[in-house]
Design a protein around this motif. Structure first.
Motif, mmCIF file in Angstrom:
data_model
loop_
_atom_site.group_PDB
_atom_site.id
_atom_site.type_symbol
_atom_site.label_atom_id
_atom_site.label_comp_id
_atom_site.label_asym_id
_atom_site.label_seq_id
_atom_site.Cartn_x
_atom_site.Cartn_y
_atom_site.Cartn_z
ATOM 1 N N ILE A 83 0.831 -1.203 0.000
ATOM 2 C CA ILE A 83 0.000 0.000 0.000
ATOM 3 C C ILE A 83 0.869 1.258 0.000
ATOM 4 C CG2 ILE A 83 -1.625 1.364 1.404
ATOM 5 C CD1 ILE A 83 -2.780 -1.359 2.356
ATOM 6 N N ALA A 84 1.977 1.216 0.730
ATOM 7 C CA ALA A 84 2.817 2.402 0.925
ATOM 8 C C ALA A 84 3.843 2.614 -0.181
ATOM 9 C CB ALA A 84 3.538 2.303 2.267
ATOM 10 N N CYS A 85 3.980 1.664 -1.091
ATOM 11 C CA CYS A 85 4.988 1.778 -2.154
ATOM 12 C C CYS A 85 4.325 2.146 -3.480
ATOM 13 C CB CYS A 85 5.753 0.463 -2.303
ATOM 14 S SG CYS A 85 7.047 0.530 -3.566
ATOM 15 N N PRO A 86 4.503 3.365 -3.960
ATOM 16 C CA PRO A 86 3.836 3.811 -5.194
ATOM 17 C C PRO A 86 4.352 3.138 -6.457
ATOM 18 C CG PRO A 86 5.354 5.495 -4.404
ATOM 19 C CD PRO A 86 5.304 4.439 -3.335
ATOM 20 N N GLU A 87 5.458 2.385 -6.339
ATOM 21 C CA GLU A 87 6.032 1.736 -7.523
ATOM 22 C C GLU A 87 5.360 0.403 -7.855
ATOM 23 O OE1 GLU A 87 10.319 1.509 -6.621
ATOM 24 O OE2 GLU A 87 9.838 3.056 -5.149
ATOM 25 N N ILE A 88 4.570 -0.136 -6.940
ATOM 26 C CA ILE A 88 3.937 -1.435 -7.148
ATOM 27 C C ILE A 88 2.431 -1.234 -7.245
ATOM 28 C CG2 ILE A 88 3.552 -3.726 -6.153
ATOM 29 C CD1 ILE A 88 6.263 -3.496 -4.813
ATOM 30 N N ASP A 89 1.817 -1.746 -8.318
ATOM 31 C CA ASP A 89 0.418 -1.433 -8.576
ATOM 32 C C ASP A 89 -0.555 -2.542 -8.197
ATOM 33 O OD1 ASP A 89 0.895 -3.316 -10.515
ATOM 34 O OD2 ASP A 89 0.527 -1.983 -12.227
ATOM 35 N N ASN A 90 -0.086 -3.588 -7.530
ATOM 36 C CA ASN A 90 -1.010 -4.641 -7.120
ATOM 37 C C ASN A 90 -0.453 -5.380 -5.910
ATOM 38 O OD1 ASN A 90 0.148 -7.542 -8.038
ATOM 39 N ND2 ASN A 90 0.812 -5.959 -9.501
ATOM 40 N N TRP A 91 -1.346 -6.030 -5.169
ATOM 41 C CA TRP A 91 -0.937 -6.905 -4.075
ATOM 42 C C TRP A 91 -1.229 -8.331 -4.508
ATOM 43 C CZ3 TRP A 91 -3.634 -10.228 -0.575
ATOM 44 C CH2 TRP A 91 -2.827 -10.726 0.463
ATOM 45 N N HIS A 92 -0.205 -9.013 -4.973
ATOM 46 C CA HIS A 92 -0.324 -10.390 -5.443
ATOM 47 C C HIS A 92 -1.482 -10.563 -6.419
ATOM 48 C CE1 HIS A 92 2.736 -11.473 -2.506
ATOM 49 N NE2 HIS A 92 2.043 -10.799 -1.615
ATOM 50 N N LYS A 105 11.866 -4.144 1.086
ATOM 51 C CA LYS A 105 12.311 -3.076 0.178
ATOM 52 C C LYS A 105 13.397 -3.576 -0.770
ATOM 53 C CE LYS A 105 13.743 1.800 0.363
ATOM 54 N NZ LYS A 105 15.008 1.773 -0.397
ATOM 55 N N LYS A 106 14.325 -4.355 -0.234
ATOM 56 C CA LYS A 106 15.404 -4.884 -1.063
ATOM 57 C C LYS A 106 14.879 -5.914 -2.055
ATOM 58 C CE LYS A 106 19.927 -7.159 -0.829
ATOM 59 N NZ LYS A 106 21.004 -7.667 0.068
ATOM 60 N N TYR A 107 14.025 -6.813 -1.594
ATOM 61 C CA TYR A 107 13.489 -7.871 -2.455
ATOM 62 C C TYR A 107 12.710 -7.285 -3.628
ATOM 63 C CZ TYR A 107 10.866 -12.030 -3.854
ATOM 64 O OH TYR A 107 10.305 -13.061 -4.579
ATOM 65 N N HIS A 108 11.930 -6.243 -3.351
ATOM 66 C CA HIS A 108 11.098 -5.647 -4.395
ATOM 67 C C HIS A 108 11.809 -4.520 -5.145
ATOM 68 C CE1 HIS A 108 7.289 -7.745 -3.584
ATOM 69 N NE2 HIS A 108 7.670 -7.743 -2.325
ATOM 70 N N LYS A 109 13.062 -4.258 -4.788
ATOM 71 C CA LYS A 109 13.839 -3.192 -5.429
ATOM 72 C C LYS A 109 13.082 -1.858 -5.385
ATOM 73 C CE LYS A 109 16.338 -6.276 -8.611
ATOM 74 N NZ LYS A 109 15.795 -7.545 -8.096
ATOM 75 N N ALA A 110 12.439 -1.626 -4.267
ATOM 76 C CA ALA A 110 11.637 -0.414 -4.110
ATOM 77 C C ALA A 110 12.521 0.768 -3.724
ATOM 78 C CB ALA A 110 10.562 -0.637 -3.047
ATOM 79 N N LYS A 111 12.214 1.929 -4.261
ATOM 80 C CA LYS A 111 12.983 3.128 -3.948
ATOM 81 C C LYS A 111 12.422 3.856 -2.724
ATOM 82 C CE LYS A 111 14.361 3.906 -8.762
ATOM 83 N NZ LYS A 111 14.293 4.842 -9.921
ATOM 84 N N LYS A 112 11.111 3.793 -2.540
ATOM 85 C CA LYS A 112 10.508 4.542 -1.449
ATOM 86 C C LYS A 112 9.298 3.794 -0.907
ATOM 87 C CE LYS A 112 8.693 9.104 -0.166
ATOM 88 N NZ LYS A 112 8.359 10.465 -0.623
ATOM 89 N N ILE A 113 9.161 3.782 0.414
ATOM 90 C CA ILE A 113 7.981 3.219 1.069
ATOM 91 C C ILE A 113 7.445 4.281 2.020
ATOM 92 C CG2 ILE A 113 7.040 1.330 2.439
ATOM 93 C CD1 ILE A 113 9.521 -0.298 1.749
ATOM 94 N N ASN A 114 6.225 4.722 1.796
ATOM 95 C CA ASN A 114 5.623 5.766 2.625
ATOM 96 C C ASN A 114 5.013 5.156 3.894
ATOM 97 O OD1 ASN A 114 6.190 7.932 0.805
ATOM 98 N ND2 ASN A 114 4.546 7.166 -0.504
ATOM 99 N N LEU A 115 5.892 4.633 4.723
ATOM 100 C CA LEU A 115 5.486 3.936 5.944
ATOM 101 C C LEU A 115 6.358 4.403 7.094
ATOM 102 C CD1 LEU A 115 4.754 0.143 6.318
ATOM 103 C CD2 LEU A 115 6.408 1.211 7.827
#
Length: 239
Positions: free
Chosen positions: A56-65, A93-103
């Motif tokens: 929910i907090a990561c704008p780079e990912i558009d779905n939850w499974h 964060k590392k696994y998903h290669k996410a740059k930002k998590i709004n958490l």
């Protein structure tokens, strides 16, 4: 005698401009509701809660499974094991290669029923527009007896105040019962299940490590089919 004016809406108005359900995670977490995630100790409750929160907090990912989601800020109240929680978020964060998590994490435990004003102030001071508050676990944030319907009602009314004041959803992480007759339901008063809008149970198979997430209640949609997860190790390295 004080006379109170109650919100009033006629049936004709109910049929106009009907709005669809707003979901944070479609089928699982509706907007401005209370949901419960429960299961036995050490079966992965916090891992699943973190996974939902980070999606929910990561704008780079558009779905939850595979399910649509609505992005937003998440406030995670970690009443126990906040150091381990930090590692799980870092691993996600590392696994998903996410740059930002709004958490953000509040690593403190308290009686929620008496801390409403402080919770609202702290959340508003640290978030612009929170979508989800997570309290992990219930017994770290409830003052009363979880088996007492009156105490449970007081706790749940406090949750409703948070939802109304912060325009967000609330997830409560809790344990399942211990006996053979209660292991498949949330521990404590039956008032919990009656009050929450969405309820999810998880259980890990000790033989193969597979975590089964079952939706046991959803007021706003048909129940979702069971989902299956397995934890993976992510090396974070040493500082």
């Amino acid at each position: 005698m004080d006379i109170h004016v109650y919100p009033f809406l006629r049936a004709e108005e109910c049929c106009k401009n009907i709005q669809p359900v707003r979901w944070l995670i479609k089928g699982y977490i509706p907007h401005k509701t209370t949901c419960m995630l429960f299961g036995p100790s050490e079966h992965g409750k916090s891992f699943v809660a973190v996974d939902m929160a980070c999606h929910i907090a990561c704008p780079e990912i558009d779905n939850w499974h595979g399910l649509p989601l609505r992005h937003g800020e998440v406030a995670y109240f970690a009443g126990e094991g906040h150091v381990g929680l930090q590692s799980r978020i870092a691993a996600w964060k590392k696994y998903h290669k996410a740059k930002k998590i709004n958490l953000g994490i509040f690593s403190v435990a308290f009686g929620l029923e008496k801390e409403i004003d402080s919770i609202i102030a702290n959340v508003k001071n640290n978030f612009e527009n929170p979508s989800l508050l997570i309290f992990d676990t219930l017994n770290r944030y409830m003052l009363g007896d979880e088996n007492n319907a009156s105490d449970t009602g007081t706790f749940l009314r406090a949750i409703n105040v948070l939802i109304a004041e912060l325009d967000c959803s609330v997830m409560i992480v809790h344990h399942s019962g211990l006996s053979a007759s209660t292991k498949d339901r949330v521990r404590g008063s039956s008032a919990f299940r009656g009050a929450v809008d969405s309820e999810m149970r998880l259980e890990k198979d000790e033989a193969d490590g597979v975590i089964t997430l079952s939706q046991t209640k959803c007021k706003d949609a048909p129940r979702q089919p069971d989902r299956f997860f397995k934890l993976e190790t992510v090396a974070l390295g040493q500082k």
